[in-house]
Design a protein around this motif. Structure first.
Motif, short mmCIF file in Angstrom:
data_model
loop_
_atom_site.label_atom_id
_atom_site.label_comp_id
_atom_site.label_asym_id
_atom_site.label_seq_id
_atom_site.Cartn_x
_atom_site.Cartn_y
_atom_site.Cartn_z
N PHE A 117 0.85 -1.19 0.00
CA PHE A 117 0.00 0.00 0.00
C PHE A 117 0.89 1.24 0.00
N PRO A 118 1.41 1.64 -1.17
CA PRO A 118 2.31 2.79 -1.23
C PRO A 118 1.65 4.04 -0.64
N PRO A 119 2.35 4.77 0.23
CA PRO A 119 1.78 5.98 0.83
C PRO A 119 1.46 7.02 -0.24
N LYS A 120 0.27 7.60 -0.11
CA LYS A 120 -0.16 8.59 -1.11
C LYS A 120 0.53 9.91 -0.88
N PHE A 121 0.75 10.24 0.37
CA PHE A 121 1.35 11.55 0.69
C PHE A 121 2.72 11.36 1.35
#
Length: 197
Positions: free
Chosen positions: A193-197
């Motif tokens: 789940f790659p961080p969006k921010f």
């Protein structure tokens, strides 16, 4: 009634929001007003008043999607920095339990899923080692009966005995399992789940 020392953070217009992103711990941003009580005194921290909250909502609503993303990136970096400073102050940054608490705060449910996944993995390995290693579980149970005065071996099936021994062995592995979880959860979750921010 609980009386509080009210700390008003972020008393700002648009200019003060920019200043907290660049110098968030500046003393000039913090205003306090002590309220005394004859019996006891508590402190409540109120980041924004209702009017300030509405003003901030209006400001954010006027931002473009790109500007919001950039602001969120700055806020997340600053939050991470402040959490690290807090960990240094409390000493929790240097303990396994403190690191686990920080991960629980940052990852929540994914951390629990990963922990119990690793726990299940070590249980399967423990059971496999007992089964493939030909461990005489009933002999161990009889020795336990002698030490405790119980009669476990006469009332349990060998298969259940293996499961019980595997559970016990799995709990013994906790001092090894917890550091493994702490060291691996971030790269695993960031990959899934790659961080969006």
């Amino acid at each position: 009634r609980i009386h509080c020392q009210r700390h008003l953070l972020l008393r700002h217009s648009r200019s003060s929001v920019s200043s907290i992103l660049t110098d968030p711990v500046s003393p000039s941003l913090y205003k306090s007003r002590p309220i005394h009580h004859h019996q006891q005194q508590h402190r409540c921290y109120i980041p924004l008043t209702k009017d300030e909250e509405e003003e901030e909502k209006s400001r954010v609503a006027s931002l473009s999607d790109f500007a919001k993303e950039q602001e969120l990136r700055k806020l997340n970096r600053e939050i991470a920095r402040l959490e690290m400073l807090k960990g240094i102050n409390t000493g929790e940054l240097y303990t396994w339990s403190g690191k686990y608490k920080a991960l629980a705060r940052d990852y929540g449910m994914p951390l629990l899923v990963w922990y119990w996944g690793v726990w299940g993995g070590t249980f399967v390995l423990s059971y496999g080692a007992i089964d493939l290693g030909g461990v005489d579980v009933m002999s161990i149970m009889m020795k336990l009966d002698v030490w405790t005065g119980w009669d476990i071996s006469a009332n349990i099936k060998p298969e259940y005995g293996k499961i019980g021994l595997a559970l016990a062995l799995n709990e013994v592995l906790e001092p090894i399992r917890l550091p493994v979880v702490i060291m691996t959860v971030k790269p695993v979750m960031d990959r899934l789940f790659p961080p969006k921010f």
